[in-house]
Design a protein around this motif. Structure first.
Motif, PDB file in Angstrom:
ATOM      1  N   TRP A  35     -22.805 -19.212   5.154  1.00  0.00           N
ATOM      2  CA  TRP A  35     -23.013 -18.841   3.839  1.00  0.00           C
ATOM      3  C   TRP A  35     -23.167 -20.100   3.071  1.00  0.00           C
ATOM      4  O   TRP A  35     -22.510 -21.063   3.151  1.00  0.00           O
ATOM      5  CB  TRP A  35     -21.810 -18.132   3.371  1.00  0.00           C
ATOM      6  N   PHE A  36     -24.389 -20.031   2.081  1.00  0.00           N
ATOM      7  CA  PHE A  36     -24.185 -20.921   1.146  1.00  0.00           C
ATOM      8  C   PHE A  36     -24.158 -20.322  -0.248  1.00  0.00           C
ATOM      9  O   PHE A  36     -24.355 -18.992  -0.444  1.00  0.00           O
ATOM     10  CB  PHE A  36     -25.738 -21.651   1.164  1.00  0.00           C
ATOM     11  N   ALA A  97     -29.193 -18.314   8.822  1.00  0.00           N
ATOM     12  CA  ALA A  97     -29.101 -18.456  10.489  1.00  0.00           C
ATOM     13  C   ALA A  97     -29.708 -19.805  10.678  1.00  0.00           C
ATOM     14  O   ALA A  97     -30.689 -20.167  10.318  1.00  0.00           O
ATOM     15  CB  ALA A  97     -29.832 -17.089  11.103  1.00  0.00           C
ATOM     16  N   LYS A  98     -29.263 -20.396  11.417  1.00  0.00           N
ATOM     17  CA  LYS A  98     -29.464 -21.952  11.834  1.00  0.00           C
ATOM     18  C   LYS A  98     -30.500 -21.694  12.831  1.00  0.00           C
ATOM     19  O   LYS A  98     -30.436 -20.916  13.747  1.00  0.00           O
ATOM     20  CB  LYS A  98     -28.334 -22.621  12.288  1.00  0.00           C
ATOM     21  N   SER A  99     -31.680 -22.567  12.565  1.00  0.00           N
ATOM     22  CA  SER A  99     -32.927 -22.255  13.516  1.00  0.00           C
ATOM     23  C   SER A  99     -33.245 -23.850  14.274  1.00  0.00           C
ATOM     24  O   SER A  99     -34.375 -23.744  14.839  1.00  0.00           O
ATOM     25  CB  SER A  99     -33.909 -21.810  12.845  1.00  0.00           C
ATOM     26  N   ILE A 108     -31.238 -27.633   5.154  1.00  0.00           N
ATOM     27  CA  ILE A 108     -32.557 -27.912   5.813  1.00  0.00           C
ATOM     28  C   ILE A 108     -32.418 -27.365   7.277  1.00  0.00           C
ATOM     29  O   ILE A 108     -33.631 -27.214   7.837  1.00  0.00           O
ATOM     30  CB  ILE A 108     -32.979 -29.273   5.693  1.00  0.00           C
ATOM     31  N   ALA A 109     -31.390 -27.318   7.939  1.00  0.00           N
ATOM     32  CA  ALA A 109     -31.249 -26.852   9.442  1.00  0.00           C
ATOM     33  C   ALA A 109     -31.493 -25.380   9.536  1.00  0.00           C
ATOM     34  O   ALA A 109     -31.286 -24.742  10.379  1.00  0.00           O
ATOM     35  CB  ALA A 109     -29.708 -27.323   9.718  1.00  0.00           C
TER      36      ALA A 109
END
Length: 123
Positions: A35-36, A97-99, A108-109
């Motif tokens: 969460w951001f 979701a980290k990609s 950025i991730a």
């Protein structure tokens, strides 16, 4: 492709609680989820992250002890339980979701984002 849809935001008084949900669909859910949040006039900032297994969690110092991130892989949903809310928690909250490689603390991730949901805490 991953689609993320947030729900559960709204208006709450200081000291109150809210629970945000992020429903995921698409190719894969086996990744770090986070969460951001972004307040008006400010940069988007990291709030909390949870590993794909759910065994590891990470929090920004500003929410540690008040917020709890969790996930239900069977329901393909990530949650953010927010307690003892403060006016400074007011922001649009985004599920991500980290990609890619890189630290989970940095936007950025993350290649997949929800549309965002408003959380407003009144004093």
């Amino acid at each position: 492709q991953v689609q993320l849809v947030e729900s559960g935001g709204g208006l709450v008084q200081a000291g109150g609680s809210l629970r945000l949900s992020c429903a995921a669909s698409g190719r894969t859910f086996s990744t770090t989820m986070s969460w951001f949040r972004q307040a008006p006039g400010k940069e988007r900032e990291f709030v909390a992250a949870i590993s794909s297994s759910g065994l590891s969690t990470y929090y920004a110092d500003s929410v540690k002890g008040r917020f709890t991130i969790s996930r239900d892989n069977a329901k393909i949903t990530v949650y953010l339980q927010m307690n003892s809310l403060k006016p400074e928690d007011t922001a649009v909250y985004y599920c991500a979701a980290k990609s890619g490689p890189g630290s989970a603390y940095f936007a950025i991730a993350y290649g997949y984002w929800g549309q965002g949901i408003q959380v407003t805490v009144s004093s």
